[in-house]
Design a protein around this motif. Structure first.
Motif: not given
Length: 326
Positions: A149-153, A209-212
């Motif tokens: 998580r998150p898991n984005l398609v 520019v960001t982390t998960i």
């Protein structure tokens, strides 16, 4: 106040980080700010994105740039007619040392999954994504496995070339929060595209520019954005109206209502507000609803379109007049 006043500071942080994300992607995707912003809104709403357009307009590049910008794990699946469901979700492998089966994860086990030309895979392989996209898990041999998580398609699709392709089933289209169209660049923008090509600049070269972890915090903050009951009813009025239109044989589902509400929360957050307005809902109604609507054959012949139908509904449904942020 009906929303947490301490939320305002965190919403400001989400707004700034969203601007960083958009700015980073726009280093490579030129002149398509609205498309990039909608993509970021969908990501913050934890929704899946379908990028559909003609060949050569940077569909895959946009997907790569988005994935590269947020860090985390990223996998790319090149969908082809011979791709198997196990190539997507994983497979049980017999371990001769332990004398037992172990699960080998497929590429869907990533924070961002790039599905390139998703409509080139068979319906059986496409259906392997249904559980993953809706429930954030996959089931193999009766055993469920949770996805990160998150898991984005983020999937791409070419709607023009029909040779060797399969139409996405309605059940899968409904699982994409937004369908985005990029369109051809202007002459000035295309010159910049040529410059990127000459310099051999690739979306994979973008720095995150960001982390998960930060992205997850942004998503959690977006979920706290206040949606007034009157606006919840406004959303239902819009989606339920699509179920009574004579030109449609399939209207928007309750999942579409949820997607519209969640996307509106994310749009409010990137605008720096801890509450949703009617404008937030109306501004993202097209990308959230149009791909879920199926026109009758007669309507197609009469040159109706999902876009015109959604616009007509938005113009007809009364906007709540009561204050929505307090």
């Amino acid at each position: 106040m009906t929303y947490n006043t301490g939320l305002a500071e965190r919403i400001g942080w989400v707004q700034r980080r969203s601007q960083d994300l958009v700015g980073n992607v726009e280093q490579f995707i030129h002149g398509k700010s609205n498309v990039v912003w909608n993509a970021v809104v969908a990501m913050l709403a934890e929704g899946h994105i379908l990028i559909e357009d003609v060949p050569g307009v940077a569909k895959t590049s946009l997907a790569k740039a988005l994935a590269q910008s947020v860090g985390g794990t990223m996998r790319r699946i090149q969908f082809t007619p011979d791709l198997l469901p196990s190539d997507v979700i994983g497979v049980q492998i017999f371990n001769t040392t332990k004398q037992e089966f172990t699960f080998r994860e497929g590429p869907v086990f990533a924070n961002v999954v790039l599905g390139d030309e998703i409509n080139r895979a068979s319906p059986k392989t496409q259906s392997a994504l249904l559980e993953a996209m809706a429930e954030h898990q996959v089931t193999v041999d009766g055993t469920p496995y949770a996805l990160p998580r998150p898991n984005l398609v983020i999937a791409t699709q070419n709607p023009v070339d029909q040779q060797g392709t399969y139409s996405l089933p309605e059940a899968q289209l409904d699982r994409f929060m937004m369908r985005l169209h990029i369109g051809y660049p202007s002459a000035e923008q295309e010159v910049r595209v040529i410059g990127d090509s000459i310099a051999r600049r690739l979306p994979e070269q973008l720095q995150s520019v960001t982390t998960i972890e930060e992205l997850q915090q942004m998503i959690d903050t977006v979920r706290e954005v206040y949606v007034a009951p009157a606006l919840q009813a406004f959303i239902v009025s819009i989606t339920s109206a699509t179920r009574t239109i004579a030109q449609l044989k399939l209207g928007a589902s309750p999942r579409a209502s949820n997607a519209l509400a969640n996307a509106a929360q994310a749009r409010a957050a990137v605008e720096g507000r801890p509450f949703v307005t009617a404008d937030d809902i109306k501004s993202i109604a097209r990308p959230v609803l149009c791909h879920r609507l199926m026109l009758t054959p007669e309507a197609s012949v009469q040159n109706f379109s999902a876009v015109s139908i959604v616009d007509n509904i938005l113009a007809a449904v009364p906007v709540p007049q009561a204050p929505v942020g307090v």
